[in-house]
Scaffold this motif. Structure first.
Motif, mmCIF file in Angstrom:
data_model
loop_
_atom_site.group_PDB
_atom_site.id
_atom_site.type_symbol
_atom_site.label_atom_id
_atom_site.label_comp_id
_atom_site.label_asym_id
_atom_site.label_seq_id
_atom_site.Cartn_x
_atom_site.Cartn_y
_atom_site.Cartn_z
ATOM 1 N N GLN A 6 0.888 -1.140 -0.149
ATOM 2 C CA GLN A 6 0.056 0.164 0.037
ATOM 3 C C GLN A 6 0.997 1.296 -0.026
ATOM 4 O O GLN A 6 0.654 2.134 -0.482
ATOM 5 N N GLY A 39 -11.288 4.453 5.395
ATOM 6 C CA GLY A 39 -10.550 3.119 5.407
ATOM 7 C C GLY A 39 -8.862 3.347 5.773
ATOM 8 O O GLY A 39 -8.251 2.902 5.336
ATOM 9 N N SER A 41 -7.231 2.335 8.466
ATOM 10 C CA SER A 41 -6.453 1.249 9.147
ATOM 11 C C SER A 41 -5.718 1.991 10.484
ATOM 12 O O SER A 41 -6.142 3.022 10.784
ATOM 13 N N ASN A 45 0.900 3.576 7.545
ATOM 14 C CA ASN A 45 0.327 4.636 6.126
ATOM 15 C C ASN A 45 -0.534 5.441 6.994
ATOM 16 O O ASN A 45 -0.998 6.503 6.067
ATOM 17 N N ASN A 76 -11.328 7.957 9.150
ATOM 18 C CA ASN A 76 -12.209 6.847 9.154
ATOM 19 C C ASN A 76 -11.807 5.446 9.027
ATOM 20 O O ASN A 76 -10.990 5.228 8.220
ATOM 21 N N ASP A 77 -12.587 4.820 9.883
ATOM 22 C CA ASP A 77 -12.589 3.304 9.620
ATOM 23 C C ASP A 77 -13.685 2.580 10.137
ATOM 24 O O ASP A 77 -14.464 3.192 10.810
ATOM 25 N N LEU A 78 -13.767 1.185 10.044
ATOM 26 C CA LEU A 78 -14.845 0.687 10.882
ATOM 27 C C LEU A 78 -14.684 0.861 12.226
ATOM 28 O O LEU A 78 -13.589 0.731 12.806
ATOM 29 N N GLY A 112 -17.092 4.174 11.557
ATOM 30 C CA GLY A 112 -18.180 3.973 10.787
ATOM 31 C C GLY A 112 -18.143 3.358 9.377
ATOM 32 O O GLY A 112 -16.656 3.405 8.928
ATOM 33 N N SER A 113 -19.013 2.943 8.691
ATOM 34 C CA SER A 113 -18.746 2.551 7.309
ATOM 35 C C SER A 113 -18.983 3.544 6.297
ATOM 36 O O SER A 113 -19.820 4.412 6.424
ATOM 37 N N PHE A 114 -18.100 3.315 5.305
ATOM 38 C CA PHE A 114 -18.141 4.425 4.533
ATOM 39 C C PHE A 114 -19.200 4.331 3.227
ATOM 40 O O PHE A 114 -19.385 4.883 2.367
ATOM 41 N N TYR A 115 -19.843 2.986 3.695
ATOM 42 C CA TYR A 115 -21.235 2.861 2.837
ATOM 43 C C TYR A 115 -22.503 3.387 3.505
ATOM 44 O O TYR A 115 -23.683 3.103 3.202
ATOM 45 N N SER A 130 -7.298 4.952 0.274
ATOM 46 C CA SER A 130 -6.599 3.980 -0.424
ATOM 47 C C SER A 130 -6.741 2.458 0.091
ATOM 48 O O SER A 130 -6.701 2.411 1.222
ATOM 49 N N TYR A 131 -6.435 1.782 -0.760
ATOM 50 C CA TYR A 131 -6.809 0.205 -0.655
ATOM 51 C C TYR A 131 -7.870 0.021 0.133
ATOM 52 O O TYR A 131 -7.701 -1.270 1.074
ATOM 53 N N SER A 132 -9.060 0.574 0.214
ATOM 54 C CA SER A 132 -10.103 0.252 0.948
ATOM 55 C C SER A 132 -11.569 -0.020 0.165
ATOM 56 O O SER A 132 -12.412 -0.841 0.475
#
Ligand SMILES: C[S@@+](CC[C@H](N)C(=O)[O-])C[C@H]1O[C@@H](n2cnc3c(N)ncnc32)[C@H](O)[C@@H]1O
Length: 350
Positions: A6, A39, A41, A45, A76-78, A112-115, A130-132
């Motif tokens: 990544q 995303g 993480s 990175n 942001n991430d889950l 939270g979810s980016f959806y 990146s990479y998500s």
């Protein structure tokens, strides 16, 4: 430890990201610059891209004799992401920002979810990820006929490929529409994610590691350690799209007046070179590089897939599964250099 590929891709995509920031800089510029990394993480990175974005804006402000903006950064991430370890690395990050005399920067976590919607309307100036985005919102439904597979392979029926594609279309369209509500007009969005360079969704350039993981599971079925029905009912919630598939979703967004694509590029990263640069072509290092790449490929897959595999097949399966997977990856890398195909997209909110 598992973020080298990544990182290399982020650095390779950097000139395009810099271009995007320069374009944005030539129009209007806010006093407080809100950036979101989706995303993010919790590895090395996480703050890399943020540092680079701040760095570039700092340079551009100096060149144009403009006042430095303040920065508000949302990571942001889950919710299950290890935000605590990011927060623990912040004092060091703030120290550097201060030393470099950048504008004040305030970092916050946004679990939270980016959806789903993450931010208030028209509040973000720059979105990066990146990479998500190759991770789907869920495992696609109706994959019962994807027997003895955990993703798309040559033996998957065409309906399985279509089901994965349709889930990606729904998810990626939703992702773009949600972001278009959150980003300011003229604000850029820069996305890098895994894809493929060949129209055939079972092509090796995207599925090879998952195919080897499937083979490892089948070995365990043959040894009586895993139930065949459990393999039949397991599928990975990811999709590696072909450039054209992404373009058609983006064109639709453009038609709806939401986001317009400035550029979509494919960046290829050979798995070995991403760790060793050109040294890998030196035959003296080739075997050594293969051994380490093999280790990294196994570890990376394990980090990402272990929680999903453990909850479906049970913890006892993890060690024997990855022992077999390591053997298969070693055999594969001895005869073939695996490449990662990355799609790099720069878009602007209309
Ligand atoms: C491979 S890591 C990428 C980390 C980092 N951006 C990088 O480039 O090294 C993918 C991250 O995406 C996150 N992710 C997956 N689906 C997500 C979703 N729906 N919403 C937010 N984050 C998600 C995962 O939890 C994971 O931390």
């Amino acid at each position: 430890m598992n973020s080298d590929v990544q990182r290399t891709v982020i650095l390779k995509a950097w000139p395009f990201l810099e271009e995007t920031i320069k374009d944005m800089f030539s129009s209007s510029f806010p006093g407080c610059f809100n950036v979101a990394d989706l995303g993010c993480s919790s590895g090395p990175n996480t703050l890399l891209v943020i540092s680079k974005i701040i760095d570039t804006i700092h340079k551009l402000c100096h060149q144009a004799n403009k006042k430095l903006p303040e920065f508000q950064v949302f990571l942001n991430d889950l919710p299950r992401n290890d935000f605590n370890s990011i927060f623990q690395s912040l004092p060091e990050f703030y120290k550097r920002i201060k030393k470099e005399k950048f504008g004040p920067c305030f970092v916050a976590g946004m679990p939270g979810s980016f959806y789903e919607r993450l931010f208030p309307s028209r509040s973000i100036n720059f979105i990066h990820s990146s990479y998500s985005v190759h991770w789907l919102s869920k495992v696609p439904e109706n994959l019962e006929n994807n027997k003895r597979n955990i993703y798309i392979t040559k033996s998957s029926p065409p309906s399985v490929c279509q089901t994965f594609l349709e889930q990606f279309q729904r998810d990626f369209s939703a992702f773009l529409s949600l972001r278009s509500e959150e980003i300011v007009s003229g604000g850029p969005m820069f996305l890098t994610f895994l894809g493929r360079s060949i129209a055939d969704p079972s092509s090796k350039d995207c599925c090879c590691l998952l195919e080897l993981l499937t083979k490892s599971l089948i070995q365990l079925v043959n040894e009586g350690l895993v139930e065949e029905a459990d393999v039949d009912s397991f599928n990975m919630p990811c999709y590696f799209p072909y450039e054209e598939e992404v373009k058609s979703i983006v064109r639709e967004q453009d038609r709806c007046g939401q986001n317009v694509a400035n550029s979509i590029r494919a960046v290829t990263e050979p798995m070995l070179a991403s760790h060793f640069g050109n040294a890998v072509i030196d035959p003296l290092f080739a075997r050594f590089a293969t051994l380490v790449a093999e280790h990294l490929a196994v570890e990376k897959t394990k980090v990402v897939a272990e929680p999903m595999l453990a909850s479906h097949f049970g913890n006892a399966v993890i060690d024997p599964l990855f022992a077999r997977f390591a053997m298969l990856v070693a055999e594969h890398l001895a005869v073939e250099k695996t490449k990662h195909i990355n799609l790099v997209i720069s878009m602007t909110r209309k």
